[in-house]
Enzyme design. Sequence first.
Site, PDB file in Angstrom:
ATOM      1  N   GLY A  71      -7.567  10.010   5.761  1.00 11.40           N
ATOM      2  CA  GLY A  71      -6.844  10.832   4.847  1.00 11.40           C
ATOM      3  C   GLY A  71      -7.492  10.521   3.467  1.00 11.40           C
ATOM      4  O   GLY A  71      -7.785  11.461   2.907  1.00 11.40           O
ATOM      5  N   ASN A 155       4.720  12.012   0.024  1.00  6.57           N
ATOM      6  CA  ASN A 155       4.793  10.912   1.056  1.00  6.57           C
ATOM      7  C   ASN A 155       5.943   9.990   0.904  1.00  6.57           C
ATOM      8  O   ASN A 155       6.595   9.253   1.712  1.00  6.57           O
ATOM      9  CB  ASN A 155       3.540  10.189   1.229  1.00  6.57           C
ATOM     10  CG  ASN A 155       2.930   9.789  -0.165  1.00  6.57           C
ATOM     11  OD1 ASN A 155       2.649  10.518  -1.149  1.00  6.57           O
ATOM     12  ND2 ASN A 155       2.695   8.463  -0.297  1.00  6.57           N
ATOM     13  N   CYS A 330       0.893   1.961   1.299  1.00 10.57           N
ATOM     14  CA  CYS A 330      -0.398   1.543   0.441  1.00 10.57           C
ATOM     15  C   CYS A 330      -0.126   0.833  -0.776  1.00 10.57           C
ATOM     16  O   CYS A 330      -0.956   0.396  -1.392  1.00 10.57           O
ATOM     17  CB  CYS A 330      -1.242   2.730   0.429  1.00 10.57           C
ATOM     18  SG  CYS A 330      -0.863   4.186   0.150  1.00 10.57           S
TER      19      CYS A 330
HETATM   20  C1  LIG Z   1       0.143  12.264   1.183  1.00 12.41           C
HETATM   21  C2  LIG Z   1      -1.182  11.256   1.751  1.00 12.41           C
HETATM   22  N1  LIG Z   1      -2.116  11.617   1.408  1.00 12.41           N
HETATM   23  C3  LIG Z   1      -3.173  10.585   1.794  1.00 12.41           C
HETATM   24  C4  LIG Z   1      -2.783   9.598   2.424  1.00 12.41           C
HETATM   25  C5  LIG Z   1      -4.002   8.517   2.924  1.00 12.41           C
HETATM   26  O1  LIG Z   1      -4.098   8.822   4.346  1.00 12.41           O
HETATM   27  P1  LIG Z   1      -4.971   7.237   4.996  1.00 12.41           P
HETATM   28  O2  LIG Z   1      -3.802   6.240   5.058  1.00 12.41           O
HETATM   29  O3  LIG Z   1      -5.222   7.872   6.352  1.00 12.41           O
HETATM   30  O4  LIG Z   1      -5.948   6.975   4.183  1.00 12.41           O
HETATM   31  C6  LIG Z   1      -1.523   9.131   2.923  1.00 12.41           C
HETATM   32  C7  LIG Z   1      -1.097   8.087   3.593  1.00 12.41           C
HETATM   33  O5  LIG Z   1      -0.195   7.505   3.457  1.00 12.41           O
HETATM   34  C8  LIG Z   1      -0.651  10.066   2.368  1.00 12.41           C
HETATM   35  O6  LIG Z   1       0.695  10.006   2.494  1.00 12.41           O
END
Ligand SMILES: Cc1ncc(COP(=O)(O)O)c(C=O)c1O
Length: 394
Positions: A71, A155, A330
């Site tokens: 993502g 998130n 993250c």
């Molecule tokens: C709203 C949102 N965007 C982007 C991401 C990034 O996705 P990825 O972990 O697959 O890079 C996340 C991951 O937690 C997310 O919650």
Amino acid sequence: MREVYADHAATTRVVPEALAAMVPLLGAAFGNASSAHRRGEAAREVVEQARASVAALLGALPEEIVFTATGSEANNLALKGVLAGLDHGRAHGRRRLVVSAIEHPSVLETARHLESRGFPLTVLPVGTDGVVDLECVGRALGDDVALVSVMWVNNEVGTIQPVREIAALAHAAGALFHCDAVQAAGRVPISVGELGADLLSLAGHKLGGPPGAAALYVRRRLRLVPLVHGGHQERSRRAGTEDLAALAGLGVAAGRAQRRLAADEAARLGALGERLRAGLLAACPRACLNGDAVRRVPVIVNLCFRGVDGEALLHELDREGISVSTGSACSAASPGPSHVLTAMGLPPADAHASVRFSLGEGNDEADIDWILEATPAAVMRLRAMNDPGVRRSA
Ligand SMILES: Cc1ncc(COP(=O)(O)O)c(C=O)c1O
């Protein structure tokens, strides 16, 4: 010990159907989708089936789907790809990027990086409810704005942003609209046409697919400069040999997510989330919900337990077999308070006292029973450790 995984906003288990589709592709059914022989043709078929399935989940055309690994990569490609496209040639005075203060770091940090490269940036505030205010969007939109990027579902707190309205405002001002739908895909029905998105990101591992496969919807004829140059995969928008197994898993998971949305799985999980929220608020004095009580996905429940350290509560619950998180996965390594909760006006002490429960397919009533039993007791223990007076009044 009972294990309750309540961290589905971080990642989800690969669903059995997706795993079953992936395993042969890691073995006998291997292949390179660019090869001219029959094995290559079969591999191409796998990639195109996955593309059709993701497109169907979004109400898009297959050729509008660009596969990425994560993502984060999809978000980077959207922002950098569009701005680099504008910068090349026929561009005009439109160079500004507008994002909200509660975007995922893969949008916020990309936007800040682009700002350091000469693209002006406006960061939209949110209210104490964790929702972007449309008046602020309107004020930010001048004729220098190239792209507006606002997420669908946050998130950390699960708030739903008024993305349709923001898309309409962006278009009325002549700008493009990107939506980070990583937390929305599989949780709410998505139609890129109804939304009015020019670009939209999703990630397989949030909806029952494997990590390593994600996608960016790019509206037909929109100019996008690739992040990765090389071969002509993904219609020259992302070079590199496809991860066949991961894409097959994503395709199966996307199809399954679409069927489950239609079968009211979202309603079942929503009811569990509501029970969790109401139960914890009733059982834990001085706890409060972070984010709007209504404009949210009910499966993400972010609560502030005043007088408790969120990290300590996370570990206390972990000992009881319950997996939750503070902030987002993250940002787990970053010591500062959550940028989302801070943007919502929470004082640092309250932000540090907050914990996110996020439910998903594997959860059932018995999981909620266990969370409702273990959490108030853990909160009480931690408060008593911090303030022995609490023990006397408990
Ligand atoms: C709203 C949102 N965007 C982007 C991401 C990034 O996705 P990825 O972990 O697959 O890079 C996340 C991951 O937690 C997310 O919650």
